[in-house]
Design an enzyme around this catalytic site. Structure first.
Site, PDB file in Angstrom:
ATOM      1  N   TYR A   1      -1.372   0.092  10.544  1.00 33.42           N
ATOM      2  CA  TYR A   1      -1.784  -0.368   9.270  1.00 33.42           C
ATOM      3  C   TYR A   1      -0.461  -0.298   8.392  1.00 33.42           C
ATOM      4  CZ  TYR A   1      -3.583  -0.903   4.572  1.00 33.42           C
ATOM      5  OH  TYR A   1      -3.749  -1.378   3.484  1.00 33.42           O
TER       6      TYR A   1
ATOM      7  N   SER B   1       0.967  -1.315  -0.039  1.00 35.73           N
ATOM      8  CA  SER B   1      -0.089   0.163  -0.060  1.00 35.73           C
ATOM      9  C   SER B   1       0.891   1.243   0.130  1.00 35.73           C
ATOM     10  CB  SER B   1      -0.887  -0.011   1.182  1.00 35.73           C
ATOM     11  OG  SER B   1      -1.201   1.381   1.412  1.00 35.73           O
TER      12      SER B   1
ATOM     13  N   GLU C   1       0.268   3.741   1.909  1.00 40.42           N
ATOM     14  CA  GLU C   1       0.337   4.154   3.381  1.00 40.42           C
ATOM     15  C   GLU C   1       1.679   3.492   3.761  1.00 40.42           C
ATOM     16  OE1 GLU C   1      -1.715   5.492   5.659  1.00 40.42           O
ATOM     17  OE2 GLU C   1      -2.522   6.054   3.879  1.00 40.42           O
TER      18      GLU C   1
ATOM     19  N   THR D   1     -14.113   8.104   0.239  1.00 39.66           N
ATOM     20  CA  THR D   1     -15.044   8.277  -1.201  1.00 39.66           C
ATOM     21  C   THR D   1     -16.654   7.612  -0.725  1.00 39.66           C
ATOM     22  OG1 THR D   1     -14.250   6.021  -1.713  1.00 39.66           O
ATOM     23  CG2 THR D   1     -13.154   8.069  -2.332  1.00 39.66           C
ATOM     24  N   ARG D   2     -16.651   6.195  -0.344  1.00 37.11           N
ATOM     25  CA  ARG D   2     -17.830   5.645  -0.346  1.00 37.11           C
ATOM     26  C   ARG D   2     -19.053   6.422   0.627  1.00 37.11           C
ATOM     27  NH1 ARG D   2     -20.481   0.645  -1.197  1.00 37.11           N
ATOM     28  NH2 ARG D   2     -22.710   1.229  -1.817  1.00 37.11           N
TER      29      ARG D   2
HETATM   30  P1  NDP Z   1     -11.745  -4.793   1.858  1.00 38.60           P
HETATM   31  O1  NDP Z   1     -11.581  -3.988   3.042  1.00 38.60           O
HETATM   32  O2  NDP Z   1     -12.815  -4.193   0.947  1.00 38.60           O
HETATM   33  O3  NDP Z   1     -11.334  -6.083   2.153  1.00 38.60           O
HETATM   34  C1  NDP Z   1     -10.517  -6.809   2.863  1.00 38.60           C
HETATM   35  C2  NDP Z   1     -10.722  -8.442   2.750  1.00 38.60           C
HETATM   36  O4  NDP Z   1      -9.842  -8.965   3.875  1.00 38.60           O
HETATM   37  C3  NDP Z   1     -12.161  -8.727   3.085  1.00 38.60           C
HETATM   38  O5  NDP Z   1     -12.291  -9.946   2.347  1.00 38.60           O
HETATM   39  C4  NDP Z   1     -12.009  -9.324   4.726  1.00 38.60           C
HETATM   40  O6  NDP Z   1     -12.914 -10.257   4.896  1.00 38.60           O
HETATM   41  C5  NDP Z   1     -10.788  -9.739   4.744  1.00 38.60           C
HETATM   42  N1  NDP Z   1     -10.200  -9.744   5.902  1.00 38.60           N
HETATM   43  C6  NDP Z   1     -10.146  -8.671   6.905  1.00 38.60           C
HETATM   44  N2  NDP Z   1      -9.575  -8.994   8.291  1.00 38.60           N
HETATM   45  C7  NDP Z   1      -9.579 -10.394   8.093  1.00 38.60           C
HETATM   46  C8  NDP Z   1      -9.284 -11.366   9.066  1.00 38.60           C
HETATM   47  N3  NDP Z   1      -8.691 -10.885  10.437  1.00 38.60           N
HETATM   48  N4  NDP Z   1      -9.316 -12.507   8.552  1.00 38.60           N
HETATM   49  C9  NDP Z   1      -9.832 -12.964   7.370  1.00 38.60           C
HETATM   50  N5  NDP Z   1      -9.999 -12.100   6.450  1.00 38.60           N
HETATM   51  C10 NDP Z   1     -10.033 -10.722   6.957  1.00 38.60           C
HETATM   52  O7  NDP Z   1     -10.151  -4.277   1.050  1.00 38.60           O
HETATM   53  P2  NDP Z   1      -9.904  -3.986  -0.408  1.00 38.60           P
HETATM   54  O8  NDP Z   1     -10.448  -5.000  -1.313  1.00 38.60           O
HETATM   55  O9  NDP Z   1      -9.958  -2.497  -0.632  1.00 38.60           O
HETATM   56  O10 NDP Z   1      -8.241  -4.088  -0.288  1.00 38.60           O
HETATM   57  C11 NDP Z   1      -7.545  -5.311  -0.649  1.00 38.60           C
HETATM   58  C12 NDP Z   1      -6.192  -5.477   0.003  1.00 38.60           C
HETATM   59  O11 NDP Z   1      -5.331  -4.320  -0.586  1.00 38.60           O
HETATM   60  C13 NDP Z   1      -6.104  -5.235   1.424  1.00 38.60           C
HETATM   61  O12 NDP Z   1      -5.110  -6.147   1.938  1.00 38.60           O
HETATM   62  C14 NDP Z   1      -5.826  -3.723   1.727  1.00 38.60           C
HETATM   63  O13 NDP Z   1      -5.210  -3.429   2.588  1.00 38.60           O
HETATM   64  C15 NDP Z   1      -4.763  -3.369   0.345  1.00 38.60           C
HETATM   65  N6  NDP Z   1      -4.919  -2.176  -0.249  1.00 38.60           N
HETATM   66  C16 NDP Z   1      -6.213  -1.709  -0.616  1.00 38.60           C
HETATM   67  C17 NDP Z   1      -6.061  -0.506  -1.199  1.00 38.60           C
HETATM   68  C18 NDP Z   1      -7.299   0.289  -1.405  1.00 38.60           C
HETATM   69  O14 NDP Z   1      -7.315   1.596  -1.945  1.00 38.60           O
HETATM   70  N7  NDP Z   1      -8.488  -0.444  -1.709  1.00 38.60           N
HETATM   71  C19 NDP Z   1      -5.035   0.523  -1.622  1.00 38.60           C
HETATM   72  C20 NDP Z   1      -3.656  -0.442  -1.189  1.00 38.60           C
HETATM   73  C21 NDP Z   1      -3.724  -1.501  -0.408  1.00 38.60           C
HETATM   74  P3  NDP Z   1     -14.639  -9.907   5.542  1.00 38.60           P
HETATM   75  O15 NDP Z   1     -15.563  -9.596   4.225  1.00 38.60           O
HETATM   76  O16 NDP Z   1     -14.821 -11.291   6.199  1.00 38.60           O
HETATM   77  O17 NDP Z   1     -14.362  -8.784   6.675  1.00 38.60           O
HETATM   78  P1  GDR Z   2      -6.984   5.699   3.287  1.00 34.06           P
HETATM   79  O1  GDR Z   2      -8.532   5.806   2.998  1.00 34.06           O
HETATM   80  O2  GDR Z   2      -6.591   5.885   4.756  1.00 34.06           O
HETATM   81  O3  GDR Z   2      -6.207   6.575   2.455  1.00 34.06           O
HETATM   82  O4  GDR Z   2      -6.602   4.322   3.147  1.00 34.06           O
HETATM   83  P2  GDR Z   2      -9.680   6.659   3.695  1.00 34.06           P
HETATM   84  O5  GDR Z   2     -10.922   6.651   2.634  1.00 34.06           O
HETATM   85  O6  GDR Z   2     -10.299   5.976   5.025  1.00 34.06           O
HETATM   86  O7  GDR Z   2      -9.220   8.085   3.952  1.00 34.06           O
HETATM   87  C1  GDR Z   2      -8.514   8.928   3.052  1.00 34.06           C
HETATM   88  C2  GDR Z   2      -8.352  10.283   3.668  1.00 34.06           C
HETATM   89  O8  GDR Z   2      -9.793  11.024   3.986  1.00 34.06           O
HETATM   90  C3  GDR Z   2      -9.659  11.509   5.141  1.00 34.06           C
HETATM   91  N1  GDR Z   2     -10.991  11.730   5.736  1.00 34.06           N
HETATM   92  C4  GDR Z   2     -11.795  10.686   6.081  1.00 34.06           C
HETATM   93  N2  GDR Z   2     -11.655   9.359   6.053  1.00 34.06           N
HETATM   94  C5  GDR Z   2     -12.553   8.745   6.430  1.00 34.06           C
HETATM   95  N3  GDR Z   2     -12.465   7.101   6.479  1.00 34.06           N
HETATM   96  N4  GDR Z   2     -13.747   8.896   6.839  1.00 34.06           N
HETATM   97  C6  GDR Z   2     -14.121  10.524   6.976  1.00 34.06           C
HETATM   98  O9  GDR Z   2     -15.047  10.716   7.323  1.00 34.06           O
HETATM   99  C7  GDR Z   2     -12.830  11.361   6.637  1.00 34.06           C
HETATM  100  N5  GDR Z   2     -12.796  12.698   6.505  1.00 34.06           N
HETATM  101  C8  GDR Z   2     -11.558  12.860   6.121  1.00 34.06           C
HETATM  102  C9  GDR Z   2      -8.542  10.615   5.991  1.00 34.06           C
HETATM  103  O10 GDR Z   2      -8.108  11.478   7.054  1.00 34.06           O
HETATM  104  C10 GDR Z   2      -7.672  10.620   4.976  1.00 34.06           C
HETATM  105  O11 GDR Z   2      -6.735  11.420   4.970  1.00 34.06           O
HETATM  106  C11 GDR Z   2      -7.223   3.421   2.016  1.00 34.06           C
HETATM  107  C12 GDR Z   2      -7.261   1.887   2.610  1.00 34.06           C
HETATM  108  O12 GDR Z   2      -7.816   1.315   1.403  1.00 34.06           O
HETATM  109  C13 GDR Z   2      -5.902   1.306   2.668  1.00 34.06           C
HETATM  110  O13 GDR Z   2      -6.231  -0.204   2.894  1.00 34.06           O
HETATM  111  C14 GDR Z   2      -4.988   1.404   1.554  1.00 34.06           C
HETATM  112  O14 GDR Z   2      -3.765   0.793   1.827  1.00 34.06           O
HETATM  113  C15 GDR Z   2      -4.901   3.052   1.426  1.00 34.06           C
HETATM  114  O15 GDR Z   2      -6.461   3.436   1.038  1.00 34.06           O
HETATM  115  C16 GDR Z   2      -3.793   3.162   0.043  1.00 34.06           C
END
Ligand code: NDP
Ligand code: GDR
Length: 337
Positions: A156, A132, A134, A197-198
């Site tokens: 994280y 990531s 991060e 975003t969501r």
């Molecule tokens: P999600 O949070 O949507 O999905 C996470 C997945 O991990 C789910 O299937 C969840 O299962 C599973 N999981 C979480 N905790 C556990 C646990 N303790 N044991 C088993 N399974 C677990 O993440 P994304 O799809 O957005 O991201 C996928 C991967 O990429 C993650 O590793 C994330 O950190 C990494 N990542 C994501 C980015 C992004 O912007 N989306 C950017 C960079 C890295 P369950 O449904 O059961 O909770």
């Molecule tokens: P991030 O995503 O921490 O980049 O991790 P997130 O959408 O949670 O935050 C992005 C930025 O938005 C600011 N922010 C808020 N965030 C959340 N969640 N809720 C709020 O109300 C809010 N207001 C402002 C945060 O401070 C932050 O700066 C995501 C995850 O998918 C990780 O698993 C992944 O590794 C990184 O992106 C790359």
């Protein structure tokens, strides 16, 4: 002519945003797709497997826990995958400040268990680790590339640096085809509701449907490099198709503030974000990252990967999906407003 057996892929985290898109992509490529899920997911499919609804009949799910080497070992031995995509993680950065211990435990040990099981059972299997942006955290250069120093700012981020180092070590010490993607933020209508975003697009839809009057947000000046998840999972697959394993930054190269995201999302429903967004100091993080902006030129050169879906298209797709789910037509509102 003898038909080649389908290649087998094992995805951990298949129930998440990326897992669901990746599973669809691999099915389209003719793979036999297996997923590791928590036992509760199989017990409660209506709530926990919704992202997989369209492909449920085409994939095979196996219950295992990231906290148990024995259960991970068993699934790998059963599936004998050709490719393993390790996406499962406690992925919410904010939550990692509240529960440092379970974040480190699931993310570091889970990665280690899966790497060890693959090495012991199917050493020829290609392995992908979900790294990531991060990991860069308080980055000392902008944009960030594969050579930028890591300075994580949350447990994280620390857990992902550890996973990245483990993956590289298995590659170097045991000759495994193990690669890490250093993915910047990627979003979609399947993004979890806790991510900003969501949270914004679902909030816009609720306000447009008269179900809510305000949206509480934290740091509006935070900047991110936001791409579309559907395109990012293709990069994961491309990494495992290379002759040599390696690490790649995957990003759009453009960065926007949370405020810009909110402004565009509200405007798409004919609303002014300033009338609805309320600041909430409790949503600020104890430590923020610096400007995250990725340089994906290595991926472009070596994988032939580049993003196509731009920021505005991403925001529009997410707003439209959330509005439709509540029976509101965003464009009609925008032109009336
Ligand atoms: P999600 O949070 O949507 O999905 C996470 C997945 O991990 C789910 O299937 C969840 O299962 C599973 N999981 C979480 N905790 C556990 C646990 N303790 N044991 C088993 N399974 C677990 O993440 P994304 O799809 O957005 O991201 C996928 C991967 O990429 C993650 O590793 C994330 O950190 C990494 N990542 C994501 C980015 C992004 O912007 N989306 C950017 C960079 C890295 P369950 O449904 O059961 O909770
Ligand atoms: P991030 O995503 O921490 O980049 O991790 P997130 O959408 O949670 O935050 C992005 C930025 O938005 C600011 N922010 C808020 N965030 C959340 N969640 N809720 C709020 O109300 C809010 N207001 C402002 C945060 O401070 C932050 O700066 C995501 C995850 O998918 C990780 O698993 C992944 O590794 C990184 O992106 C790359």
């Amino acid at each position: 002519m003898i038909a080649m057996p389908a290649r087998r892929a094992l995805i951990s985290g298949i129930t998440g945003q990326d897992g669901s898109y990746l599973a669809e992509w691999l099915l389209g490529k003719g793979y036999e797709v297996h997923g590791v899920v928590r036992r509760v997911a199989i017990e409660d499919p209506e709530h926990r497997l919704t992202r997989l609804d369209p492909i449920r009949g085409q994939i095979k799910l196996h219950a295992a826990s990231l906290e148990s080497y024995a259960s991970i070992h068993q699934v790998v031995a059963q599936v004998m995958p050709d490719e393993c995509y390790h996406l499962a993680a406690q992925s919410f950065v904010s939550y990692s400040f509240d529960d440092e211990f379970s974040t480190l435990n699931a993310n570091i040990n889970g990665t280690h268990y899966l790497l060890a099981a693959v090495k012991n059972i199917v050493p020829g299997c290609r392995f992908y680790f979900a790294g990531s942006s991060e990991m860069f955290g308080k980055a000392d250069e902008v944009p960030q590339n594969e050579r930028t120093r890591f300075h994580p700012r949350s447990t994280y981020g620390i857990s992902k640096v550890a996973g990245f180092d483990l993956t590289r070590n298995y590659r170097e010490a045991y000759g495994m085809h193990a690669s890490s993607g250093i993915l910047f933020n990627h979003e979609s209508p399947r993004r979890g509701f806790e991510f900003v975003t969501r949270k914004i697009t679902a909030g816009v839809a609720r306000i447009a449907a008269d179900k809510s009057k305000e949206l509480r947000l934290g740091n509006l000046d935070a900047k991110r490099d936001w791409g579309h998840a559907r395109e990012y999972v293709q990069a994961m697959w491309l990494m495992l198709q290379q002759a040599e394993p390696d690490d790649y930054v995957i990003a759009t190269g453009a960065t926007h503030t949370v405020r810009e995201f909110a402004e565009l999302a509200f405007a798409h429903a004919g609303l002014d974000y300033r009338d609805y967004v309320a600041p909430d100091p409790d949503l600020f993080r104890p430590a923020e990252v610096n400007i995250l902006q990725g340089d994906a030129s290595k991926a472009r050169k070596k994988l032939g990967w580049e993003h196509r879906i731009g920021f505005e298209t991403l925001v529009r797709e997410m707003v439209e999906a959330d509005c439709r789910a509540l029976g509101v037509e965003p464009r009609a509102r925008a032109s009336a407003g």
